[in-house]
Write a protein that holds these residues in place. Structure first.
Motif, mmCIF file in Angstrom:
data_model
loop_
_atom_site.group_PDB
_atom_site.id
_atom_site.type_symbol
_atom_site.label_atom_id
_atom_site.label_comp_id
_atom_site.label_asym_id
_atom_site.label_seq_id
_atom_site.Cartn_x
_atom_site.Cartn_y
_atom_site.Cartn_z
ATOM 1 N N ALA A 1 0.839 -1.204 0.000
ATOM 2 C CA ALA A 1 0.000 0.000 0.000
ATOM 3 C C ALA A 1 0.875 1.255 0.000
ATOM 4 O O ALA A 1 0.561 2.236 -0.682
ATOM 5 C CB ALA A 1 -0.926 -0.009 1.218
ATOM 6 N N VAL A 2 1.984 1.218 0.760
ATOM 7 C CA VAL A 2 2.906 2.359 0.785
ATOM 8 C C VAL A 2 3.484 2.570 -0.615
ATOM 9 O O VAL A 2 3.561 3.699 -1.114
ATOM 10 C CB VAL A 2 4.048 2.117 1.813
ATOM 11 N N ASP A 3 3.867 1.492 -1.236
ATOM 12 C CA ASP A 3 4.447 1.559 -2.582
ATOM 13 C C ASP A 3 3.439 2.164 -3.566
ATOM 14 O O ASP A 3 3.780 3.038 -4.366
ATOM 15 C CB ASP A 3 4.852 0.142 -3.011
ATOM 16 N N ALA A 4 2.192 1.696 -3.451
ATOM 17 C CA ALA A 4 1.146 2.211 -4.348
ATOM 18 C C ALA A 4 0.915 3.695 -4.092
ATOM 19 O O ALA A 4 0.732 4.471 -5.037
ATOM 20 C CB ALA A 4 -0.147 1.428 -4.131
ATOM 21 N N ALA A 5 0.948 4.097 -2.824
ATOM 22 C CA ALA A 5 0.699 5.504 -2.470
ATOM 23 C C ALA A 5 1.783 6.408 -3.049
ATOM 24 O O ALA A 5 1.494 7.436 -3.665
ATOM 25 C CB ALA A 5 0.638 5.646 -0.951
ATOM 26 N N ARG A 6 3.045 6.023 -2.868
ATOM 27 C CA ARG A 6 4.129 6.887 -3.354
ATOM 28 C C ARG A 6 4.167 6.931 -4.883
ATOM 29 O O ARG A 6 4.503 7.936 -5.489
ATOM 30 C CB ARG A 6 5.477 6.467 -2.779
ATOM 31 N N ARG A 7 3.762 5.843 -5.515
ATOM 32 C CA ARG A 7 3.733 5.829 -6.982
ATOM 33 C C ARG A 7 2.621 6.732 -7.522
ATOM 34 O O ARG A 7 2.642 7.135 -8.677
ATOM 35 C CB ARG A 7 3.547 4.405 -7.506
ATOM 36 N N SER A 8 1.630 6.992 -6.668
ATOM 37 C CA SER A 8 0.552 7.884 -7.128
ATOM 38 C C SER A 8 0.875 9.346 -6.833
ATOM 39 O O SER A 8 0.009 10.211 -6.949
ATOM 40 C CB SER A 8 -0.777 7.473 -6.495
ATOM 41 N N GLY A 9 2.095 9.609 -6.387
ATOM 42 C CA GLY A 9 2.532 10.997 -6.219
ATOM 43 C C GLY A 9 2.256 11.599 -4.855
ATOM 44 O O GLY A 9 2.367 12.805 -4.673
ATOM 45 N N VAL A 10 1.886 10.760 -3.931
ATOM 46 C CA VAL A 10 1.591 11.243 -2.581
ATOM 47 C C VAL A 10 2.796 10.970 -1.684
ATOM 48 O O VAL A 10 3.443 9.934 -1.812
ATOM 49 C CB VAL A 10 0.347 10.504 -2.021
ATOM 50 N N SER A 11 3.109 11.917 -0.790
ATOM 51 C CA SER A 11 4.189 11.668 0.166
ATOM 52 C C SER A 11 3.670 10.790 1.300
ATOM 53 O O SER A 11 2.555 10.987 1.777
ATOM 54 C CB SER A 11 4.678 12.981 0.764
ATOM 55 N N VAL A 12 4.492 9.850 1.702
ATOM 56 C CA VAL A 12 4.098 8.951 2.796
ATOM 57 C C VAL A 12 4.956 9.252 4.013
ATOM 58 O O VAL A 12 6.178 9.367 3.918
ATOM 59 C CB VAL A 12 4.269 7.464 2.391
ATOM 60 N N LEU A 13 4.288 9.420 5.139
ATOM 61 C CA LEU A 13 4.969 9.637 6.410
ATOM 62 C C LEU A 13 4.556 8.460 7.285
ATOM 63 O O LEU A 13 3.392 8.358 7.684
ATOM 64 C CB LEU A 13 4.465 10.963 6.998
ATOM 65 N N ALA A 14 5.498 7.552 7.529
ATOM 66 C CA ALA A 14 5.103 6.303 8.195
ATOM 67 C C ALA A 14 6.058 5.977 9.345
ATOM 68 O O ALA A 14 7.183 6.487 9.401
ATOM 69 C CB ALA A 14 5.116 5.160 7.180
ATOM 70 N N THR A 15 5.581 5.140 10.259
ATOM 71 C CA THR A 15 6.450 4.664 11.346
ATOM 72 C C THR A 15 6.487 3.141 11.313
ATOM 73 O O THR A 15 5.593 2.493 10.765
ATOM 74 C CB THR A 15 5.950 5.105 12.738
#
Lengths: 339, 151
Positions: free
Chosen positions: A257-271
């Motif tokens: 899901a993180v991979d999909a999110a960043r590929r859609s141009g959204v920044s991911v802030l995760a722990t």
């Protein structure tokens, strides 16, 4: 640094019997601010855990290592306390009973132990709860400021992974970063960001009836109690965020899901839980994601000098390798040795 | 006196019905207990409606134990006049654990309480048939005695 709890006894402790409440109030006046966990076990003394000290609560409100001096909580008292905390509706929390924790108003996480009920050889839920581990949530406003230069990259939030062992403050940091980014920060030329916060355990925003009770900023949409994977996808599809914030990544699905999110141009802030980058890299699905260059910044924290002790920062090199950086918040350049 | 025997029977019937609703709300709807009490207050007879309103209010006011709430309410009129020892003890046992377990454990406890109410109902009905008629006859005879005395 502002604290949201000051010296007040957390509201839910008023559900305890009068004797225990009195002792806790006395303790709280002196050490409340430093208390991190309250552990209650049926027919055993109540244990309190602060930053550098732990012990059993005595009648006079002090801590003792002698179990005989500790105030004991009876089985019925513990059950009644838990029932009151969940508004006499423990049966409505099936998913939480299966996972072994509940989150109460204020974002405090209550870990549970008791008798496991199995279905098809797997834990279906817990019953006859005999232990509670209450981890107190605190909004420490401003703790994220020092780390803003590390996560802001040119005109956007870098794909950032915050790594730390439990109780080192990563949820607190994530909450504050979300708050600051949502408001924007002129000092670092950071414009306000639209943030989607996926709060699966309801402990970041501490929503009550869907409304955050902790400050997560004016441009933050909270998907409360929503599973991470679905939440990230829902947010990207319908909320149009600049940043998706998510706590405690775990399984392979989370990584996808993180991979999909960043590929859609959204920044991911995760722990994620972990003591070092090496330890995190030992998890196959995490290492695969990191090797694909999914994160541009990795911040490693510990409790060595108290919560949120910054141990290391890694940044993504041009060849896709993570580079350990030696930099202070005030520095602009990254100088590092390749790993 | 005769009315009291009859009212006890009516009360137990109403309690059994309320327990069925409670079970459905817990097991299938999974609504929270305070909400269920509020709903029961709207659907039950006047006597039980005020009982459930008071329970809902007490929990909203921060009472820590359902047992304390019900124990206090059972000692209040008019419920105190009609409730029998058997059904009172069954409900107190339920109050000790209600809201503290998973839904299937709650269901078992409610079913057990309903079974005990069934027994209480049989006893109350028997008493009503046996002593209710006698009390009515005694009432009539007492009335006649008064009339004779004043005649």
């Amino acid at each position: 640094m502002l604290e949201n709890m000051k010296d007040a006894l957390p509201y839910f402790l008023s559900y305890l019997p009068d004797g225990l409440q009195f002792a806790l109030s006395n303790y709280w006046r002196v050490n409340g601010m430093h208390t991190e966990e309250i552990r209650m076990r049926s027919e055993q003394p109540i244990e309190l855990i602060a930053h550098h000290v732990s012990g059993f609560l005595t009648r006079s409100g002090k801590l003792s290592l002698d179990t005989h001096e500790g105030l004991v909580i009876r089985r019925e008292e513990l059950r009644a306390f838990l029932a009151k905390m969940v508004d006499f509706s423990l049966y409505t929390l099936e998913e939480e009973l299966r996972r072994g924790y509940i989150t109460i108003a204020g974002g405090h996480r209550v870990g549970l132990a008791g008798q496991a009920v199995l279905r098809n050889g797997k834990v279906d839920h817990l019953k006859a709860i005999s232990s509670l581990n209450i981890r107190l949530a605190r909004a420490r406003l401003g703790v994220g400021e020092a780390f803003l230069p590390y996560i802001w990259y040119k005109t956007r939030v870098a794909q950032t992974l915050i790594v730390s062992p439990p109780r080192a403050g990563k949820t607190t940091l994530l909450r504050d970063l979300v708050r600051i980014l949502s408001k924007g920060e002129r000092r670092f030329d950071i414009p306000p960001q639209r943030i989607s916060l996926i709060d699966e355990r309801s402990e970041i925003a501490a929503c009550v009836d869907g409304v955050p009770t902790l400050d997560v900023g004016p441009r933050t949409d909270v998907l409360d109690a929503c599973p991470k994977v679905e939440g990230m996808m829902m947010a990207i599809r319908s909320l149009g965020p600049d940043v998706v914030a998510v706590d405690e990544l775990g399984g392979a699905e989370d990584m996808e899901a993180v991979d999909a999110a960043r590929r859609s141009g959204v920044s991911v802030l995760a722990t994620i839980h972990g003591a070092s980058l090496d330890e995190v890299m030992r998890r196959h699905h995490v290492s695969r994601l990191l090797e694909s260059g999914a994160f541009e910044r990795i911040l490693i924290f510990s409790r060595r000098r108290g919560p949120l002790t910054l141990e290391a920062i890694y940044t993504l090199g041009k060849d896709g390798a993570m580079i350990k950086a030696h930099l202070k918040a005030s520095e602009t350049g990254l100088v590092g040795d390749r790993r | 006196m005769a009315r009291r025997y009859g009212q006890r029977v009516q009360l137990i019937i109403a309690l059994k019905s309320a327990l069925t609703t409670l079970e459905t709300e817990i097991v299938y709807a999974q609504n929270g207990l305070p909400d269920i009490f509020k709903r029961l207050a709207q659907t039950e007879s006047e006597l039980l409606a005020s009982f459930f309103v008071a329970t809902h209010q007490a929990l909203a006011d921060g009472k820590r134990h359902l047992l304390d709430v019900w124990s206090e309410l059972f000692d209040r009129l008019p419920l105190k006049r009609y409730i029998g020892l058997r059904e009172k003890e069954a409900l107190m046992d339920l109050a000790r654990s209600l809201g503290q377990y998973d839904r299937f454990s709650e269901q078992k406890r409610i079913q057990l309480t309903r079974f005990e109410l069934e027994e209480a109902y049989r006893e109350a009905k028997q008493n009503h048939e046996r002593y209710g008629k006698m009390a009515r006859t005694m009432g009539v005879l007492f009335g006649l005695l008064i009339m004779i005395l004043f005649w």
